[in-house]
Design an enzyme around this catalytic site. Sequence first.
Site, mmCIF file in Angstrom:
data_model
loop_
_atom_site.group_PDB
_atom_site.id
_atom_site.type_symbol
_atom_site.label_atom_id
_atom_site.label_comp_id
_atom_site.label_asym_id
_atom_site.label_seq_id
_atom_site.Cartn_x
_atom_site.Cartn_y
_atom_site.Cartn_z
ATOM 1 N N ARG A 1 1.179 12.020 -9.499
ATOM 2 C CA ARG A 1 1.703 10.664 -9.284
ATOM 3 C C ARG A 1 3.088 10.513 -9.922
ATOM 4 N NH1 ARG A 1 -2.572 7.525 -7.280
ATOM 5 N NH2 ARG A 1 -4.621 7.945 -8.146
ATOM 6 N N ASP B 1 -1.327 10.761 -5.113
ATOM 7 C CA ASP B 1 -1.978 11.797 -5.907
ATOM 8 C C ASP B 1 -2.820 12.751 -5.069
ATOM 9 O OD1 ASP B 1 -4.026 9.825 -5.273
ATOM 10 O OD2 ASP B 1 -5.284 10.938 -6.669
ATOM 11 N N PHE C 1 -0.567 16.372 3.991
ATOM 12 C CA PHE C 1 -0.961 15.738 2.735
ATOM 13 C C PHE C 1 0.223 15.743 1.778
ATOM 14 C CE2 PHE C 1 -2.965 14.969 -1.301
ATOM 15 C CZ PHE C 1 -3.853 13.968 -0.950
ATOM 16 N N GLU D 1 0.843 -1.197 0.000
ATOM 17 C CA GLU D 1 0.000 0.000 0.000
ATOM 18 C C GLU D 1 0.880 1.250 0.000
ATOM 19 O OE1 GLU D 1 -2.432 1.546 -0.753
ATOM 20 O OE2 GLU D 1 -3.982 1.699 0.785
ATOM 21 N N ASP D 2 0.376 2.328 -0.576
ATOM 22 C CA ASP D 2 1.177 3.551 -0.639
ATOM 23 C C ASP D 2 1.293 4.232 0.723
ATOM 24 O OD1 ASP D 2 -1.526 4.266 -0.633
ATOM 25 O OD2 ASP D 2 -1.360 5.718 -2.273
ATOM 26 N N ASP E 1 -3.259 6.084 6.552
ATOM 27 C CA ASP E 1 -3.634 7.392 7.104
ATOM 28 C C ASP E 1 -4.598 7.134 8.265
ATOM 29 O OD1 ASP E 1 -4.033 10.227 7.118
ATOM 30 O OD2 ASP E 1 -5.706 10.046 5.730
HETATM 31 P P1 IMP Z 1 -6.914 5.689 4.958
HETATM 32 O O1 IMP Z 1 -8.028 4.798 4.553
HETATM 33 O O2 IMP Z 1 -7.422 6.935 5.638
HETATM 34 O O3 IMP Z 1 -5.828 5.015 5.756
HETATM 35 O O4 IMP Z 1 -6.274 6.259 3.661
HETATM 36 C C1 IMP Z 1 -5.602 5.456 2.817
HETATM 37 C C2 IMP Z 1 -5.663 5.972 1.399
HETATM 38 O O5 IMP Z 1 -5.913 7.384 1.328
HETATM 39 C C3 IMP Z 1 -4.324 5.759 0.793
HETATM 40 O O6 IMP Z 1 -4.279 4.508 0.165
HETATM 41 C C4 IMP Z 1 -4.199 6.905 -0.172
HETATM 42 O O7 IMP Z 1 -4.737 6.530 -1.418
HETATM 43 C C5 IMP Z 1 -5.029 8.015 0.435
HETATM 44 N N1 IMP Z 1 -4.206 9.002 1.179
HETATM 45 C C6 IMP Z 1 -4.132 9.168 2.505
HETATM 46 N N2 IMP Z 1 -3.281 10.157 2.842
HETATM 47 C C7 IMP Z 1 -2.789 10.623 1.673
HETATM 48 C C8 IMP Z 1 -1.830 11.651 1.340
HETATM 49 O O8 IMP Z 1 -1.236 12.341 2.191
HETATM 50 N N3 IMP Z 1 -1.596 11.819 0.010
HETATM 51 C C9 IMP Z 1 -2.204 11.076 -0.975
HETATM 52 N N4 IMP Z 1 -3.082 10.104 -0.698
HETATM 53 C C10 IMP Z 1 -3.385 9.883 0.603
HETATM 54 MG MG MG Z 2 -4.067 4.036 -1.715
#
Ligand code: IMP
Ligand code: MG
Length: 187
Positions: free
Chosen positions: A173, A167, A160, A106-107, A110
Amino acid sequence: MSTSTTSTTPPQAVLTPYITTSQINARLDTLADELNADYAGQSVVLVSVLKGSFMFLADLIRRLTFDCTVEFVRLASYEGTSSTGSVKPVDLSLPVLKDKHVLIIEDIVDTGLTLNMFLEYLKSVHQPASIKIAVFLDKKAARQHAITPHFVGFDIQDQFVVGYGLDADGRYRNLPEVCILEQPSGS
Ligand code: IMP
Ligand code: MG
């Protein structure tokens, strides 16, 4: 640290370099060492979460020495620079993973919502032998769900970020390094 505005920057958005390509490459070497030690002698299915993880996957996998295959899923939770609070399973098609060792790629983690949902899905539907998580970036301060990745590229602040596959509404990206994105309020 310098502030730069690139040709891919929409008017008024500011990109501040945060993690350089040489830092990324050095960390990928040590991260791959951790994975190669952990999975030595095993067969592993890497499950890459699109779209954001494509660059991390591509750079990491060429450093891996254990037997592995690659699958992709597509999940979406973000609009602009904030989580929608729900995860959209855009494409969850996967082969049978029962009794396989699965490594999620996973990237960024958050709030943890995306990985929380995906982990529950994998456990209940596929019942793999093991599931571990490798994330490029970990934004611990933003966590709302109890997700602890087993392998982390970099811990980052609650800001962010874009670039290296990540992205903002589909843009940035292509940046080879990770930058903090600041957008004017109201955009
Ligand atoms: P979560 O579900 O809140 O943990 O968010 C995960 C997804 O939100 C990641 O797979 C990203 O695609 C996107 N995301 C969360 N934070 C960022 C950020 O700082 N930049 C870009 N994408 C983010
Ligand atoms: Mg993602």
